[in-house]
Enzyme design. Structure first.
Site, PDB file in Angstrom:
ATOM      1  N   GLU A 110      56.690  61.117  25.907  1.00 17.98           N
ATOM      2  CA  GLU A 110      56.922  60.505  27.643  1.00 17.98           C
ATOM      3  C   GLU A 110      56.991  60.914  28.753  1.00 17.98           C
ATOM      4  OE1 GLU A 110      56.531  55.744  27.951  1.00 17.98           O
ATOM      5  OE2 GLU A 110      58.562  56.308  28.762  1.00 17.98           O
TER       6      GLU A 110
ATOM      7  N   ASP B 174      63.124  57.570  28.788  1.00 18.15           N
ATOM      8  CA  ASP B 174      64.006  57.976  29.949  1.00 18.15           C
ATOM      9  C   ASP B 174      65.499  56.781  29.835  1.00 18.15           C
ATOM     10  OD1 ASP B 174      63.051  55.715  30.919  1.00 18.15           O
ATOM     11  OD2 ASP B 174      61.749  56.568  33.215  1.00 18.15           O
TER      12      ASP B 174
ATOM     13  N   HIS C   9      65.780  39.222  30.625  1.00 17.99           N
ATOM     14  CA  HIS C   9      66.102  40.242  30.842  1.00 17.99           C
ATOM     15  C   HIS C   9      67.377  40.252  29.436  1.00 17.99           C
ATOM     16  CE1 HIS C   9      67.199  44.352  29.962  1.00 17.99           C
ATOM     17  NE2 HIS C   9      66.052  44.868  29.914  1.00 17.99           N
TER      18      HIS C   9
ATOM     19  N   HIS D 282      64.128  43.796  35.865  1.00 17.12           N
ATOM     20  CA  HIS D 282      66.022  44.603  35.307  1.00 17.12           C
ATOM     21  C   HIS D 282      66.625  46.252  35.991  1.00 17.12           C
ATOM     22  CE1 HIS D 282      63.154  47.114  33.226  1.00 17.12           C
ATOM     23  NE2 HIS D 282      64.361  47.935  32.651  1.00 17.12           N
TER      24      HIS D 282
ATOM     25  N   ARG E 137      68.221  48.710  37.316  1.00 17.39           N
ATOM     26  CA  ARG E 137      69.925  48.880  38.185  1.00 17.39           C
ATOM     27  C   ARG E 137      68.980  48.778  40.153  1.00 17.39           C
ATOM     28  NH1 ARG E 137      74.063  50.206  34.871  1.00 17.39           N
ATOM     29  NH2 ARG E 137      73.502  50.321  32.708  1.00 17.39           N
TER      30      ARG E 137
ATOM     31  N   GLU F 181      67.149  56.639  35.595  1.00 12.70           N
ATOM     32  CA  GLU F 181      65.965  57.052  34.641  1.00 12.70           C
ATOM     33  C   GLU F 181      65.572  58.474  34.956  1.00 12.70           C
ATOM     34  OE1 GLU F 181      66.362  52.619  33.504  1.00 12.70           O
ATOM     35  OE2 GLU F 181      66.578  53.589  35.790  1.00 12.70           O
TER      36      GLU F 181
END
Length: 348
Positions: free
Chosen positions: A95, A73, A211, A179, A181, A109
Site C-alpha cells: 500500500e 500507514d 470503532h 474514527h 483522529r 497516517e
C-alpha cells in the site's frame, strides 16, 4: 496481509505473522496456519508513543529474518518498519505511495506512510496514481504496481457470503463508520448531528459500526444511544463488515479501506474527510468527498437516496484499487527480488 501470507506459503516461503494485539483475530481467519507472535502492544493516546512501543517489541523477533513486510500507514506499520531498519533487515511496504500531500490530513497516517516509503526496499503501489507519487518523490526502493490486497481480501470475504444482494423494496439502510483522529471533537460531533438528522427523516435505518477505540465509541454512544432509526453495532470481523456493506444502500465513512471496498461492491459512499489519499474512488463516480460538515452530509445523503438515477450511477461496481490478484503479484516480486538472499523467513 493474510492474502500475502497465503501467496508466499504457496510459493514455499512460510512467513511469520506479527500481531500488535490491538484487534481480536480469531482462528476463522486461518492465522493458526502460520507461526505467530502477539506483541501485546495495545493502542496508546499518542501514536508516536505506540510507534516506539511496537519498534522495541518487534526488534527481538528479527534475528534471522530476510524481509519485513508492513502494510498501510498505521503506528504499527511504522514501528515494525523502523525496527527492521534498525536491524538492517529490508522492508517491503504494501500500500505504498498513497498521498493527500497534506501532513495534517490524515494525521499521523500521511507522515507515517511517507516515512516508510523513504527507506523501503520494495514498494507495492495499489494504483497508477500511487506509483506516480513515488516517482515524483524519487524513492530509492523498487516500486511495483500490484493493486491492493484489501481487494483480494474483499473478493474472498464476498465468496463466503450467500449469493445475491438483498431484494428491492425493503427499507433503505445507511451504514456509518468513523474514527479519524483529525475528526475527534468537533468533527465527530458534526457527524453525529448528521446521523441524528437523517434518522429523524425516518426514510432509512442507520447502522453505526462503532470503532474499537473507546474514545470514539463513547462519544458516539453518548450522542446516538437510544436514537430512533439508529442501531449501534459493536466492532465486527471483516467478513461481517463486508456483509453489512453489501446490504447497505449508502455508506458514510472516513475509513481508507471502505473507500476501496464500497466501489468494488457498488455501494455509494460519502467520504467523511476533507482530503483523501484515494482519489480514484471519487474519479470513478462511486464516492463523494463531503468532509464532516453536518449540512453537506445530510444534503448529499438525501440527494442520493431520493434520486434513483443518482443512486444507480453511484452503484456500478468499480475496481480502481485492484482486481483481486495483488497478493500473487507481491509474492512473485518478493521471490524474484534481485537483492533477496535465499530466505529463511519473512515477517509480516
Amino acid at each position: 496481509m493474510l492474502p500475502v501470507a497465503d501467496a508466499l506459503a504457496e510459493r514455499g516461503l512460510l512467513p511469520t505473522l506479527v500481531l500488535t494485539g490491538q484487534h481480536h483475530l480469531g482462528k476463522e481467519l486461518g492465522l493458526d496456519r502460520y507461526p505467530t507472535h502477539d506483541l501485546g502492544c495495545l493502542g496508546l493516546p499518542n501514536p508516536d508513543d505506540h510507534v516506539r512501543l511496537v519498534r522495541n517489541a518487534t526488534a527481538p523477533l528479527l534475528i534471522g529474518a530476510d524481509l519485513v513486510i508492513v502494510q498501510g500507514d498505521t503506528s504499527s506499520a511504522l514501528g515494525g518498519a523502523l525496527a527492521a531498519r534498525d536491524a538492517c533487515v529490508p522492508v517491503a511496504h504494501v500500500e505504498a505511495g498513497l498521498r493527500t500531500h497534506d501532513p495534517r490530513q490524515p494525521w499521523p497516517e500521511e507522515q507515517y506512510r511517507v516515512a516508510i516509503d523513504e527507506f523501503a526496499s520494495l514498494l507495492f503501489a495499489p494504483t497508477a496514481g500511487a506509483m506516480e507519487n513515488l516517482r515524483q518523490e524519487g524513492t530509492t526502493g523498487s516500486a511495483i504496481l500490484t493493486g491492493n490486497t484489501a481487494i483480494d481480501a474483499l473478493v474472498e470475504a464476498e465468496r463466503n457470503l450467500p449469493p445475491g444482494r438483498p431484494q428491492k423494496g425493503r427499507r433503505p439502510t445507511i451504514l456509518v463508520t468513523c474514527h479519524r483522529r483529525e475528526s475527534w471533537g468537533e468533527g465527530l460531533e458534526s457527524i453525529a448531528a448528521a446521523v441524528t438528522r437523517l434518522a429523524e427523516d425516518g426514510v432509512a435505518l442507520i447502522r453505526f459500526v462503532l470503532h474499537p477505540n473507546p474514545r470514539v465509541a463513547q462519544a458516539m454512544r453518548r450522542a446516538l444511544q437510544a436514537r430512533a432509526n439508529v442501531e449501534l453495532l459493536d466492532p465486527c470481523p471483516h467478513g461481517d463488515l463486508i456483509a453489512l456493506l453489501r446490504e447497505s444502500d449508502l455508506v458514510l465513512s472516513d475509513s481508507g479501506g471502505i473507500q476501496e471496498e464500497a466501489p468494488a461492491l457498488g455501494i455509494p459512499l460519502l467520504v467523511l474527510r476533507e482530503k483523501t489519499e484515494r482519489p480514484e474512488a471519487i474519479a470513478c463516480g462511486n464516492a463523494r468527498l463531503v468532509g464532516t460538515d453536518t449540512a453537506r452530509i445530510v444534503a448529499d445523503a438525501r440527494a442520493i437516496l431520493s434520486d434513483p438515477l443518482v443512486h444507480a450511477a453511484m452503484s456500478r461496481r468499480a475496481f480502481p484499487f485492484g482486481d483481486g490478484r495483488a497478493a500473487p503479484r507481491i509474492a512473485d516480486a518478493i521471490m524474484d527480488w534481485p537483492d533477496r538472499a535465499q530466505p529463511a523467513a519473512a515477517t509480516g
